[in-house]
Enzyme design. Structure first.
Site, PDB file in Angstrom:
ATOM      1  CG  HIS A   1       3.386   0.810   0.205  1.00 32.60           C
ATOM      2  ND1 HIS A   1       4.352   1.797   0.188  1.00 32.60           N
ATOM      3  CD2 HIS A   1       2.197   1.457   0.375  1.00 32.60           C
ATOM      4  CE1 HIS A   1       3.782   2.975   0.337  1.00 32.60           C
ATOM      5  NE2 HIS A   1       2.471   2.793   0.451  1.00 32.60           N
ATOM      6  CD  GLU A   2      -1.323  -0.014   0.675  1.00 30.62           C
ATOM      7  OE1 GLU A   2      -1.720   0.518   1.750  1.00 30.62           O
ATOM      8  OE2 GLU A   2      -1.031   0.642  -0.338  1.00 30.62           O
TER       9      GLU A   2
ATOM     10  CG  HIS B   1       0.791   2.534   4.951  1.00 27.85           C
ATOM     11  ND1 HIS B   1       1.492   3.671   5.298  1.00 27.85           N
ATOM     12  CD2 HIS B   1       0.648   2.585   3.606  1.00 27.85           C
ATOM     13  CE1 HIS B   1       1.761   4.379   4.208  1.00 27.85           C
ATOM     14  NE2 HIS B   1       1.269   3.733   3.161  1.00 27.85           N
TER      15      HIS B   1
ATOM     16  CD  GLU C   1       1.791   6.682   1.025  1.00 27.48           C
ATOM     17  OE1 GLU C   1       2.210   5.717   0.356  1.00 27.48           O
ATOM     18  OE2 GLU C   1       0.761   6.633   1.707  1.00 27.48           O
TER      19      GLU C   1
END
Length: 301
Positions: free
Chosen positions: A144-145, A148, A231
């Site tokens: 997930h990071e 980003h 997100e």
């Protein structure tokens, strides 16, 4: 659909940053009216402080944000082999350079990514995240990071942190200047003008004062609103990278159900965390329970 939304977000970033910067300039105008009885002086002050702070964040964003959150860099695999391998493998799958790896010594499970570009990206996790998640769950959070970073969300979030900090600085500076002026009598000139111009000037002054007081709250709300859609896209991208939706889903449930608060979270960078550090019911960035991901198409372009 996924890739189209990511591309659209990249195109919108410049307009979002421009709008946020205009908001900062309006705060400066309000301060100019309050302190100098001239909006132009406040506008110039806000522009100078904003430009300096954004330049600092652009050239050393990772270092600044990590220092704000008391994160320590991991410089070799030997220090944290599981974390290092997970970040390295997710970066490889995502096709981005290996980001710098940091650890925040805190028992609350959390993580965030920062940097102005994938080449200058950095990922930080808390000690609590490493201790409380299984490896497949950790992989989902790291993916997930890294998402980003790949989606260039970190550029927007980094600039947003700078602008929120600038608004807070300007608001605090205005309050101090008003307080000092009331003691020294420096506001006599403005009060005289207020009397000459009647009630209209007084109304403008009251509006400017309310705006300056509320500016930090408004800026933080804008910052959180900017990250919401990104997100969901990062969640979808993480599934694309891991090919294992269960890892991220289980991590979300476990982190959402954990009530441990971070000891000293950085208020300016709360929005970039995987889940809101304060863990307050009214401030949760994510909720535990059933996890729904947006419909995606994982075929590469």
């Amino acid at each position: 659909m996924l890739f189209e939304q990511i591309a659209a977000n990249k195109r919108k970033t410049v307009f979002i940053v421009l709008g946020f910067f205009i908001f900062v300039m309006l705060v400066g105008c309000a301060i100019g009216i309050l302190v100098y009885n001239n909006y132009l002086n406040g506008l110039i002050m806000a522009a100078v402080i904003g430009a300096i702070y954004i330049a600092i964040m652009i050239f050393s964003s990772s270092r600044v944000v990590m220092a704000m959150n008391r994160a320590q860099e991991i410089t070799s695999k030997d220090q944290e082999p599981v974390l290092w391998d997970t970040v390295e493998s997710m970066a490889m799958v995502a096709g981005v350079p290996m980001p710098k790896v940091y650890i925040v010594e805190d028992d609350s499970p959390n993580a965030f990514a920062t940097g102005i570009s994938p080449e200058k990206g950095a990922v930080a996790v808390t000690r609590g995240l490493l201790n409380k998640l299984e490896r497949y769950e950790l992989e989902g959070v790291i993916a997930h990071e890294v998402a980003h970073i790949r989606n260039y969300d970190i550029r927007l979030s980094t600039i947003a942190i700078a602008l929120v900090a600038v608004v807070a600085i300007l608001s605090d500076l205005a309050m101090r200047m008003l307080f000092w002026g009331s003691i020294t009598g420096g506001n006599n000139n403005r009060k005289s003008n207020d009397n000459n111009n009647g009630g209209a000037q007084a109304i403008i002054y009251i509006i400017a004062l309310v705006f300056v007081i509320l500016a930090p709250i408004i800026a933080t709300a804008i910052q959180f609103a900017l990250s919401r859609n990104r997100e969901y896209l990062a969640d979808a991208t993480a599934i694309e990278l891991t090919r294992n939706p269960q890892g991220l889903a289980d991590a979300l449930r476990k982190i959402g159900g954990d009530t441990t608060k971070m000891k000293q979270p950085s208020a300016a960078s709360e929005s970039i965390y995987f889940t809101t550090p304060s863990k307050g019911e009214k401030k949760k960035k994510r909720k535990s329970g059933p996890v729904r991901f947006p419909s995606t198409n994982f075929k590469s372009n």
